[in-house]
Design a protein around this motif. Structure first.
Motif, PDB file in Angstrom:
ATOM      1  N   GLY A  97       0.814  -1.231  -0.133  1.00 61.14           N
ATOM      2  CA  GLY A  97      -0.173   0.046   0.050  1.00 61.14           C
ATOM      3  C   GLY A  97       0.896   1.255  -0.136  1.00 61.14           C
ATOM      4  O   GLY A  97       0.384   2.195   0.462  1.00 61.14           O
ATOM      5  N   GLY A  98       2.092   1.038  -0.300  1.00 61.99           N
ATOM      6  CA  GLY A  98       3.142   2.211  -0.504  1.00 61.99           C
ATOM      7  C   GLY A  98       2.739   3.422  -1.445  1.00 61.99           C
ATOM      8  O   GLY A  98       2.682   4.663  -1.220  1.00 61.99           O
ATOM      9  N   GLY A  99       1.988   2.945  -2.674  1.00 59.72           N
ATOM     10  CA  GLY A  99       1.717   4.017  -3.584  1.00 59.72           C
ATOM     11  C   GLY A  99       1.626   3.297  -5.019  1.00 59.72           C
ATOM     12  O   GLY A  99       1.498   2.165  -5.111  1.00 59.72           O
ATOM     13  N   ILE A 100       1.931   4.092  -5.809  1.00 59.65           N
ATOM     14  CA  ILE A 100       1.932   3.720  -7.304  1.00 59.65           C
ATOM     15  C   ILE A 100       3.316   3.506  -7.785  1.00 59.65           C
ATOM     16  O   ILE A 100       4.245   4.266  -7.479  1.00 59.65           O
ATOM     17  CB  ILE A 100       1.220   4.624  -8.261  1.00 59.65           C
ATOM     18  CG1 ILE A 100      -0.282   4.744  -7.793  1.00 59.65           C
ATOM     19  CG2 ILE A 100       1.475   4.152  -9.610  1.00 59.65           C
ATOM     20  CD1 ILE A 100      -0.963   6.011  -8.714  1.00 59.65           C
ATOM     21  N   ALA A 101       3.486   2.417  -8.544  1.00 61.32           N
ATOM     22  CA  ALA A 101       4.946   2.207  -9.015  1.00 61.32           C
ATOM     23  C   ALA A 101       4.835   1.725 -10.433  1.00 61.32           C
ATOM     24  O   ALA A 101       3.779   1.129 -11.066  1.00 61.32           O
ATOM     25  CB  ALA A 101       5.650   0.662  -8.077  1.00 61.32           C
ATOM     26  N   ARG A 102       5.903   1.561 -11.103  1.00 66.01           N
ATOM     27  CA  ARG A 102       6.414   1.040 -12.379  1.00 66.01           C
ATOM     28  C   ARG A 102       7.007  -0.117 -12.383  1.00 66.01           C
ATOM     29  O   ARG A 102       8.068  -0.016 -12.075  1.00 66.01           O
ATOM     30  CB  ARG A 102       6.713   2.401 -13.245  1.00 66.01           C
ATOM     31  CG  ARG A 102       6.804   1.783 -14.776  1.00 66.01           C
ATOM     32  CD  ARG A 102       7.540   2.834 -15.545  1.00 66.01           C
ATOM     33  NE  ARG A 102       8.990   2.824 -15.270  1.00 66.01           N
ATOM     34  CZ  ARG A 102       9.961   3.386 -16.221  1.00 66.01           C
ATOM     35  NH1 ARG A 102       9.507   4.134 -17.384  1.00 66.01           N
ATOM     36  NH2 ARG A 102      11.267   3.327 -16.142  1.00 66.01           N
ATOM     37  N   LEU A 103       6.520  -1.206 -12.873  1.00 63.30           N
ATOM     38  CA  LEU A 103       7.240  -2.463 -12.767  1.00 63.30           C
ATOM     39  C   LEU A 103       7.201  -3.160 -14.147  1.00 63.30           C
ATOM     40  O   LEU A 103       6.110  -3.027 -14.725  1.00 63.30           O
ATOM     41  CB  LEU A 103       6.374  -3.264 -11.684  1.00 63.30           C
ATOM     42  CG  LEU A 103       6.325  -2.840 -10.197  1.00 63.30           C
ATOM     43  CD1 LEU A 103       5.399  -3.666  -9.473  1.00 63.30           C
ATOM     44  CD2 LEU A 103       7.597  -2.591  -9.568  1.00 63.30           C
ATOM     45  N   ALA A 104       8.206  -3.889 -14.099  1.00 63.87           N
ATOM     46  CA  ALA A 104       8.272  -4.809 -15.644  1.00 63.87           C
ATOM     47  C   ALA A 104       7.065  -5.760 -15.260  1.00 63.87           C
ATOM     48  O   ALA A 104       6.863  -6.489 -14.339  1.00 63.87           O
ATOM     49  CB  ALA A 104       9.629  -5.439 -15.761  1.00 63.87           C
ATOM     50  N   ALA A 105       6.644  -6.051 -16.609  1.00 59.63           N
ATOM     51  CA  ALA A 105       5.537  -7.116 -16.604  1.00 59.63           C
ATOM     52  C   ALA A 105       5.946  -8.582 -15.744  1.00 59.63           C
ATOM     53  O   ALA A 105       5.011  -9.003 -15.050  1.00 59.63           O
ATOM     54  CB  ALA A 105       4.873  -7.352 -18.043  1.00 59.63           C
ATOM     55  N   PHE A 106       7.048  -9.026 -16.107  1.00 60.54           N
ATOM     56  CA  PHE A 106       7.544 -10.046 -15.302  1.00 60.54           C
ATOM     57  C   PHE A 106       7.505 -10.092 -13.828  1.00 60.54           C
ATOM     58  O   PHE A 106       7.655 -11.097 -13.049  1.00 60.54           O
ATOM     59  CB  PHE A 106       8.768 -10.644 -15.868  1.00 60.54           C
ATOM     60  CG  PHE A 106      10.125  -9.836 -15.925  1.00 60.54           C
ATOM     61  CD1 PHE A 106      10.869  -9.679 -14.578  1.00 60.54           C
ATOM     62  CD2 PHE A 106      10.389  -9.183 -17.151  1.00 60.54           C
ATOM     63  CE1 PHE A 106      11.563  -8.592 -14.679  1.00 60.54           C
ATOM     64  CE2 PHE A 106      11.515  -8.244 -17.013  1.00 60.54           C
ATOM     65  CZ  PHE A 106      12.080  -7.926 -15.744  1.00 60.54           C
TER      66      PHE A 106
END
Length: 306
Positions: free
Chosen positions: A235-244
């Motif tokens: 619940g820390g926030g919004i992140a950008r992560l690789a699909a894998f």
């Protein structure tokens, strides 16, 4: 044969920067490397290297000789590889370097299958986000993103991995779902920092073929992508992560993808994907073991990362 041992010891010492490094690469003692080079210098009646306990340098004659024989040694290695191909044997050590996340989530699950096909290989996987030197570290192939490429490498695109902007259901319940990319400045954004140069990686989108980076509010920064994913799930926030990295969490309902393609595209745009490249030091480094590994990856990497 003594001459060839001398040539190999000489070339490896120059490439790797020391007799000790050459000895590790060749599997012989540093004293044997030094003796091989000394015999070669005696046969040529000239000094090729100026050697000290800590460093070595090419003489003028050594520079000329190195430029001539390094290609010969590489051609001989390729010839040996060609014989192995006729015999149906792929053997030797294969040292692979790539980012920790790609190694953990993509390569590690595939390597047992690759080894089953080529059991005479000895595989070394080096998972690191730092810059690596193919020649100094004896690396056969590295897998890099575009930002890590340099002119000294021969690089071919290997795969394109989607990037997913996501947050936990708990975070979105408390803070709302952003209706547009512009609203990211009002949310807690979790950004990745490259461990090597401590550069914070910005977020980028594609809209109507144009790349743009919106203003975001940085709440937390982390230099480990899996730790960043855990912070997001918590619940820390919004992140950008690789699909894998993101897909298993999304499948479990622990993360919710945002800005999906086709959904209010005028306000959202599409997340810019991440290109990975298969890199070798030069054309001579495309040996049989490297080629079969490249073919294996092309055949076994997912067609879709969803």
């Amino acid at each position: 044969m003594d001459t060839m041992r001398g040539v190999e010891s000489f070339v490896r010492s120059v490439e790797l920067g020391s007799l000790a490094a050459a000895s590790r690469r060749l599997g012989i003692s540093a004293a044997a490397v030094s003796q091989n080079i000394a015999r070669l210098e005696s046969a040529l009646a000239t000094r090729l290297l100026t050697r000290t306990t800590r460093s070595l340098a090419l003489t003028d004659s050594g520079e000329v000789y190195y430029q001539r024989v390094k290609g010969l040694l590489q051609e001989m290695e390729l010839a040996a590889e060609a014989v192995s191909l006729v015999d149906g044997k792929v053997s030797g050590r294969l040292k692979i370097a790539c980012s920790a996340a790609f190694a953990r989530h993509v390569l590690a699950p595939l390597l047992p299958m690759f080894y089953e096909q080529y059991p005479k290989l000895s595989i070394e996987l080096m998972a690191s986000d730092r810059h690596v030197d193919h020649r100094q570290e004896g690396i056969d192939v590295s897998i890099r993103i575009r930002e890590q490429l340099d002119d000294s490498l021969v690089a071919n695109r290997l795969t394109t991995v989607p990037l997913v902007y996501c947050a936990s259901p708990d975070y979105l319940d408390k803070n709302g779902v952003p209706d547009s990319i512009a609203e990211l400045r009002q949310h807690r954004c979790l950004l990745f920092k490259i461990p090597v140069d401590e550069k914070i990686v910005g977020w980028s989108f594609i809209r109507h073929g144009e790349r743009f980076q919106p203003e975001v509010r940085t709440a937390m920064v982390c230099d480990d992508i899996d730790m960043l994913a855990n912070i997001t799930v918590a619940g820390g926030g919004i992140a950008r992560l690789a699909a894998f990295v993101a897909t298993p969490y999304i499948a479990e309902g622990r993360l919710i993808p945002l800005f999906e393609a086709g959904n209010h595209s005028e306000l959202h745009g599409e997340a810019e994907p991440l290109d990975y490249y298969f890199c070798v030091a030069d054309r001579f480094a495309k040996t049989l073991k490297v080629r079969v590994f490249q073919d294996f990856l092309h055949q076994n990497l997912p067609n879709s990362w969803e």
